[in-house]
Design a protein around this motif. Structure first.
Motif, PDB file in Angstrom:
ATOM      1  N   ILE A   1       0.465  -3.438  -6.380  1.00  0.00           N
ATOM      2  CA  ILE A   1       0.841  -2.115  -5.885  1.00  0.00           C
ATOM      3  C   ILE A   1      -0.429  -1.268  -5.818  1.00  0.00           C
ATOM      4  N   ILE A   2      -0.870  -0.977  -4.600  1.00  0.00           N
ATOM      5  CA  ILE A   2      -2.119  -0.261  -4.375  1.00  0.00           C
ATOM      6  C   ILE A   2      -1.799   1.158  -3.918  1.00  0.00           C
ATOM      7  N   ILE A   3      -2.144   2.148  -4.738  1.00  0.00           N
ATOM      8  CA  ILE A   3      -1.897   3.547  -4.387  1.00  0.00           C
ATOM      9  C   ILE A   3      -3.136   4.117  -3.725  1.00  0.00           C
ATOM     10  N   LEU A   4      -3.020   4.464  -2.452  1.00  0.00           N
ATOM     11  CA  LEU A   4      -4.097   5.118  -1.715  1.00  0.00           C
ATOM     12  C   LEU A   4      -3.843   6.610  -1.800  1.00  0.00           C
ATOM     13  N   ASN A   5      -4.505   7.257  -2.722  1.00  0.00           N
ATOM     14  CA  ASN A   5      -4.229   8.656  -2.991  1.00  0.00           C
ATOM     15  C   ASN A   5      -5.118   9.565  -2.144  1.00  0.00           C
ATOM     16  N   GLY A   6      -4.480  10.522  -1.474  1.00  0.00           N
ATOM     17  CA  GLY A   6      -5.214  11.443  -0.616  1.00  0.00           C
ATOM     18  C   GLY A   6      -5.428  12.806  -1.222  1.00  0.00           C
ATOM     19  N   HIS A   7      -4.934  13.036  -2.434  1.00  0.00           N
ATOM     20  CA  HIS A   7      -5.014  14.361  -3.043  1.00  0.00           C
ATOM     21  C   HIS A   7      -5.414  14.244  -4.504  1.00  0.00           C
TER      22      HIS A   7
ATOM     23  N   ALA B   1       4.236   1.166   2.216  1.00  0.00           N
ATOM     24  CA  ALA B   1       5.387   1.966   1.789  1.00  0.00           C
ATOM     25  C   ALA B   1       5.317   3.336   2.455  1.00  0.00           C
ATOM     26  N   PRO B   2       6.455   4.000   2.656  1.00  0.00           N
ATOM     27  CA  PRO B   2       6.440   5.347   3.243  1.00  0.00           C
ATOM     28  C   PRO B   2       5.562   6.291   2.426  1.00  0.00           C
ATOM     29  N   THR B   3       4.829   7.136   3.110  1.00  0.00           N
ATOM     30  CA  THR B   3       3.928   8.080   2.457  1.00  0.00           C
ATOM     31  C   THR B   3       4.712   9.075   1.605  1.00  0.00           C
ATOM     32  N   LEU B   4       4.206   9.320   0.392  1.00  0.00           N
ATOM     33  CA  LEU B   4       4.787  10.355  -0.465  1.00  0.00           C
ATOM     34  C   LEU B   4       4.072  11.662  -0.115  1.00  0.00           C
ATOM     35  N   ASN B   5       4.721  12.480   0.722  1.00  0.00           N
ATOM     36  CA  ASN B   5       4.064  13.616   1.368  1.00  0.00           C
ATOM     37  C   ASN B   5       3.928  14.866   0.518  1.00  0.00           C
ATOM     38  N   TYR B   6       4.652  14.945  -0.581  1.00  0.00           N
ATOM     39  CA  TYR B   6       4.607  16.134  -1.430  1.00  0.00           C
ATOM     40  C   TYR B   6       3.958  15.780  -2.757  1.00  0.00           C
ATOM     41  N   GLY B   7       3.121  16.704  -3.262  1.00  0.00           N
ATOM     42  CA  GLY B   7       2.420  16.389  -4.491  1.00  0.00           C
ATOM     43  C   GLY B   7       2.136  17.617  -5.337  1.00  0.00           C
TER      44      GLY B   7
ATOM     45  N   LEU C   1       0.855  -1.181   0.000  1.00  0.00           N
ATOM     46  CA  LEU C   1       0.000   0.000   0.000  1.00  0.00           C
ATOM     47  C   LEU C   1       0.893   1.233   0.000  1.00  0.00           C
ATOM     48  N   LEU C   2       0.701   2.105  -0.983  1.00  0.00           N
ATOM     49  CA  LEU C   2       1.489   3.332  -1.087  1.00  0.00           C
ATOM     50  C   LEU C   2       0.575   4.541  -0.876  1.00  0.00           C
ATOM     51  N   PRO C   3       0.644   5.201   0.296  1.00  0.00           N
ATOM     52  CA  PRO C   3      -0.142   6.421   0.508  1.00  0.00           C
ATOM     53  C   PRO C   3       0.520   7.607  -0.191  1.00  0.00           C
ATOM     54  N   THR C   4      -0.271   8.388  -0.905  1.00  0.00           N
ATOM     55  CA  THR C   4       0.241   9.586  -1.566  1.00  0.00           C
ATOM     56  C   THR C   4      -0.639  10.779  -1.197  1.00  0.00           C
ATOM     57  N   GLY C   5      -0.011  11.945  -1.079  1.00  0.00           N
ATOM     58  CA  GLY C   5      -0.776  13.134  -0.721  1.00  0.00           C
ATOM     59  C   GLY C   5      -0.045  14.397  -1.103  1.00  0.00           C
ATOM     60  N   THR C   6      -0.194  15.419  -0.283  1.00  0.00           N
ATOM     61  CA  THR C   6       0.514  16.679  -0.486  1.00  0.00           C
ATOM     62  C   THR C   6       0.357  17.518   0.768  1.00  0.00           C
ATOM     63  N   LEU C   7       0.939  18.707   0.768  1.00  0.00           N
ATOM     64  CA  LEU C   7       0.757  19.685   1.840  1.00  0.00           C
ATOM     65  C   LEU C   7       0.019  20.886   1.261  1.00  0.00           C
ATOM     66  N   GLU C   8      -1.171  21.147   1.780  1.00  0.00           N
ATOM     67  CA  GLU C   8      -1.967  22.284   1.328  1.00  0.00           C
ATOM     68  C   GLU C   8      -3.007  22.613   2.402  1.00  0.00           C
ATOM     69  N   PRO C   9      -3.633  23.798   2.357  1.00  0.00           N
ATOM     70  CA  PRO C   9      -4.600  24.181   3.383  1.00  0.00           C
ATOM     71  C   PRO C   9      -5.843  23.309   3.337  1.00  0.00           C
TER      72      PRO C   9
END
Length: 270
Positions: free
Chosen positions: A129-135, A85-91, A48-56
């Motif tokens: 490979i499962i991408i759990l996308n937060g953004h 997998a470690p979260t990809l924090n920037y997007g 599981l690969l969490p993906t996201g970003t930093l935003e308001p």
């Protein structure tokens, strides 16, 4: 006495065997390399690969798009027999990139980076490979395109999930109305994870703006950090009971999608 010793040894052996069936942690950045080799890919072939970003995000944390998929991954990993997998924090942040604390990664930088991450996961032995996308926004399209290319190139199986869109029916079921970016549904999901990340004392309903329908207008930066999908709907209500219910039902729905997809891949012999 001899029988007691034999029994205790048998129990001890069973216990060791039981522990050997599961890794000491599901998080890839916390597991030891030797233990990793013992489990992947022979016993674990899903990641599981969490993906996201930093935003308001209104009155929740700037990293809500990272907090949500990581919490989801932690909740689902055991049930899917997966590593995280470690979260990809920037997007690819887009129209909110100018808000304080936000970061914007260009598509030109993001696409090859995510491609190499997916290739690395494949090289390490993961089949699913499962991408759990937060953004959402442009990031969704990039993830889908790159995942498709890596799948076809390396023969792995990829699934990209935008959890809030896939669970839109759960939003209607629990709240009886639609949600929004940092709106009712996303705020509730974060509140269920960690109420300390929700600063309702800072909430002002005037902070919310409905997204334009049919692209009738556009503004950059977007005028509000809370974007409602429907006019007059989706304002946060901070109800803890509903938040907990929403978290559980969203995760259950996402879990079933992943399980069904993997089962169908297997059935098709892919």
């Amino acid at each position: 006495m001899k029988k007691l010793i034999i029994t205790l040894l048998a129990i001890s052996s069973c216990t060791l065997f039981t522990f050997a069936q599961n890794p000491s942690t599901r998080e890839m950045d916390r597991i030891n390399w030797m233990e990793f080799a013992e489990f992947v890919p022979e016993k674990i072939n899903t990641v599981l690969l969490p993906t996201g970003t930093l935003e308001p995000h209104g009155v929740i944390n700037n990293g809500a798009d990272n907090t949500a998929p990581f919490a989801m991954a932690k909740d689902l990993a055991d049930k899917l027999n997966a590593l995280i997998a470690p979260t990809l924090n920037y997007g690819i942040t887009g129209s909110m990139a100018n808000y304080p604390g936000a970061f914007q990664i260009s598509e030109e930088a993001y696409a090859p980076f995510i491609r190499d991450i997916l290739k690395g996961l494949a090289r390490n032995g993961f089949k699913n490979i499962i991408i759990l996308n937060g953004h959402g926004g442009g990031q969704t399209a990039v993830l889908q395109q790159v995942a498709e290319k890596v799948s076809n190139e390396l023969g792995v199986r990829t699934l990209v999930i935008n959890w809030w869109t896939y669970a839109s029916d759960v939003t209607m079921e629990v709240f009886k109305e639609d949600g929004g970016h940092a709106g009712l549904n996303e705020t509730a999901y974060i509140q269920a994870i960690d109420p300390s990340l929700v600063h309702k004392e800072r909430y002002n309903p005037n902070q919310a703006t409905a997204y334009p329908q049919n692209k009738a207008w556009s503004a950059v930066p977007f005028p509000s950090s809370i974007g409602l999908y429907q006019e007059g709907q989706g304002y946060p209500n901070f109800d803890q009971k509903q938040a907990d219910e929403y978290f559980r039902k969203v995760n259950d729905k996402v879990l079933k999608l992943i399980q069904d997809t993997i089962a169908k891949w297997e059935l098709a012999g892919l």
